[in-house]
Design a protein around this motif. Structure first.
Motif, PDB file in Angstrom:
ATOM      1  N   HIS A  15       0.855  -1.191   0.000  1.00  0.00           N
ATOM      2  CA  HIS A  15       0.000   0.000   0.000  1.00  0.00           C
ATOM      3  C   HIS A  15       0.891   1.242   0.000  1.00  0.00           C
ATOM      4  O   HIS A  15       1.992   1.219   0.564  1.00  0.00           O
ATOM      5  CB  HIS A  15      -0.886  -0.009   1.254  1.00  0.00           C
ATOM      6  CG  HIS A  15      -1.951   1.033   1.264  1.00  0.00           C
ATOM      7  ND1 HIS A  15      -1.712   2.342   1.640  1.00  0.00           N
ATOM      8  CD2 HIS A  15      -3.263   0.968   0.944  1.00  0.00           C
ATOM      9  CE1 HIS A  15      -2.837   3.033   1.567  1.00  0.00           C
ATOM     10  NE2 HIS A  15      -3.788   2.227   1.144  1.00  0.00           N
TER      11      HIS A  15
ATOM     12  N   GLN B 282      -6.088  -5.457   0.203  1.00  0.00           N
ATOM     13  CA  GLN B 282      -4.820  -5.758  -0.460  1.00  0.00           C
ATOM     14  C   GLN B 282      -4.008  -6.747   0.373  1.00  0.00           C
ATOM     15  O   GLN B 282      -3.451  -7.709  -0.172  1.00  0.00           O
ATOM     16  CB  GLN B 282      -4.013  -4.479  -0.698  1.00  0.00           C
ATOM     17  CG  GLN B 282      -2.795  -4.717  -1.588  1.00  0.00           C
ATOM     18  CD  GLN B 282      -1.920  -3.498  -1.743  1.00  0.00           C
ATOM     19  OE1 GLN B 282      -1.200  -3.130  -0.810  1.00  0.00           O
ATOM     20  NE2 GLN B 282      -1.963  -2.868  -2.911  1.00  0.00           N
TER      21      GLN B 282
ATOM     22  N   ASN C 103      -5.542 -10.174   0.117  1.00  0.00           N
ATOM     23  CA  ASN C 103      -5.257 -10.772  -1.191  1.00  0.00           C
ATOM     24  C   ASN C 103      -3.872 -11.415  -1.218  1.00  0.00           C
ATOM     25  O   ASN C 103      -3.683 -12.516  -1.751  1.00  0.00           O
ATOM     26  CB  ASN C 103      -5.347  -9.710  -2.291  1.00  0.00           C
ATOM     27  CG  ASN C 103      -6.780  -9.331  -2.618  1.00  0.00           C
ATOM     28  OD1 ASN C 103      -7.718 -10.022  -2.214  1.00  0.00           O
ATOM     29  ND2 ASN C 103      -6.973  -8.231  -3.325  1.00  0.00           N
TER      30      ASN C 103
END
Length: 294
Positions: free
Chosen positions: A47, A171, A174
């Motif tokens: 990120h 994220q 995932n």
């Protein structure tokens, strides 16, 4: 005959629905990207403002065994290119020696990556740092951290700036799942702060770099906050070309928990309520230890 066949294909393609054309284009791009990959390629994913640039700088020093100090804060991309949301741009970097390392905050074809380093940071710190970065980029004077966090939580991104991003927790989830079926190593920003040398050694082994203890120490020393800030004052930052701190520094504070001082309890609780399940998985505790978050 060939012209007739070619013309027929063009007519058929023109008649296809737009969603089919998009899928065909995406499939072609995926195949092209796959053909550009090397088995030794490594992708640094995380990120925004999770320490991506900091880690990329140290990895560049390791990969180049950079005792001559060719790597600096303004040219990191020459050694560890940024390809955010544009995976197929790796084709521009055929001249880089293996193993190549690429940075990507928004991968398009992550399932094809031979190796991935996923860097994760406490979302309270990452969102605070990203807020300051976005304020710098937009020169906004009336954008509150509360409004910023609200949009990041509801949309997963700042739509006017980087609409391709997804929420921090999604994220991370995932990549936790991807790690079950492809080579992924997780590195925490906080571990780089508390045990930088040990973490860099693990990463160099994962990448396939044959680094001596001296080179590991060189990267750690060059990557200290004071040295990075001095480097930015001298050369500038790749994200802020030509400024050299004129409107603030890309390397802002480099602290683990400044969010506790800079954000209100209300904003902190918003983040924790939304991200707590994944925060807990990654070892990040609520700032007051509130059990009702569970």
């Amino acid at each position: 005959m060939n012209k007739t066949v070619s013309g027929g294909k063009s007519v058929i393609k023109a008649l296809l629905p737009s969603f089919v054309k998009k899928r065909m284009k995406a499939a072609k791009e995926r195949i092209n990207f796959s053909g550009m990959l090397r088995d030794s390629d490594v992708f640094l994913v995380g990120h925004p403002k999770s320490g991506n640039t900091w880690l990329a700088f140290m990895l560049a020093v390791l990969a180049e065994n950079d005792h001559e100090e060719r790597v600096n804060t303004s040219n990191i991309g020459d050694f560890v290119p940024t390809i955010h949301n544009w995976d197929q741009s790796i084709g521009k970097y055929e001249g880089l020696h293996s193993p190549r390392i690429f940075r990507n905050e928004a991968p398009k074809y992550p399932g094809l990556y031979p190796k991935t380093i996923y860097i994760v940071r406490d979302p309270r710190a990452a969102l605070l740092s990203y807020y300051h970065h976005c304020v710098h980029d937009t020169r906004s004077t009336d954008w509150s951290i509360s409004d910023f966090v609200d949009e990041m939580l509801s949309e997963g991104c700042i739509k006017s700036l980087e609409p391709h991003l997804i929420r921090w927790d999604r994220q991370v989830e995932n990549w936790l799942k991807r790690a079950e079926r492809q080579p992924v190593i997780f590195v925490k920003y906080e571990d780089l702060k508390t045990n930088c040398s040990g973490t860099l050694k693990k990463l160099s082994d994962f990448i396939g770099l044959d680094c001596s203890d001296d080179t590991i120490e060189l990267a750690r020393t060059r990557g200290s906050f004071s040295n990075m800030r001095a480097n930015e004052k001298k050369f500038g930052a790749e994200s802020y070309p030509g400024e050299k701190g004129a409107r603030g520094f890309f390397m802002r504070k480099g602290k683990i928990d400044s969010w506790n001082e800079e954000m209100s309890a209300e904003v902190i609780e918003k983040i924790e309520r939304n991200f707590f399940p994944v925060m807990e998985k990654m070892g990040y505790s609520p700032h007051r230890g509130d059990l009702h978050l569970r």
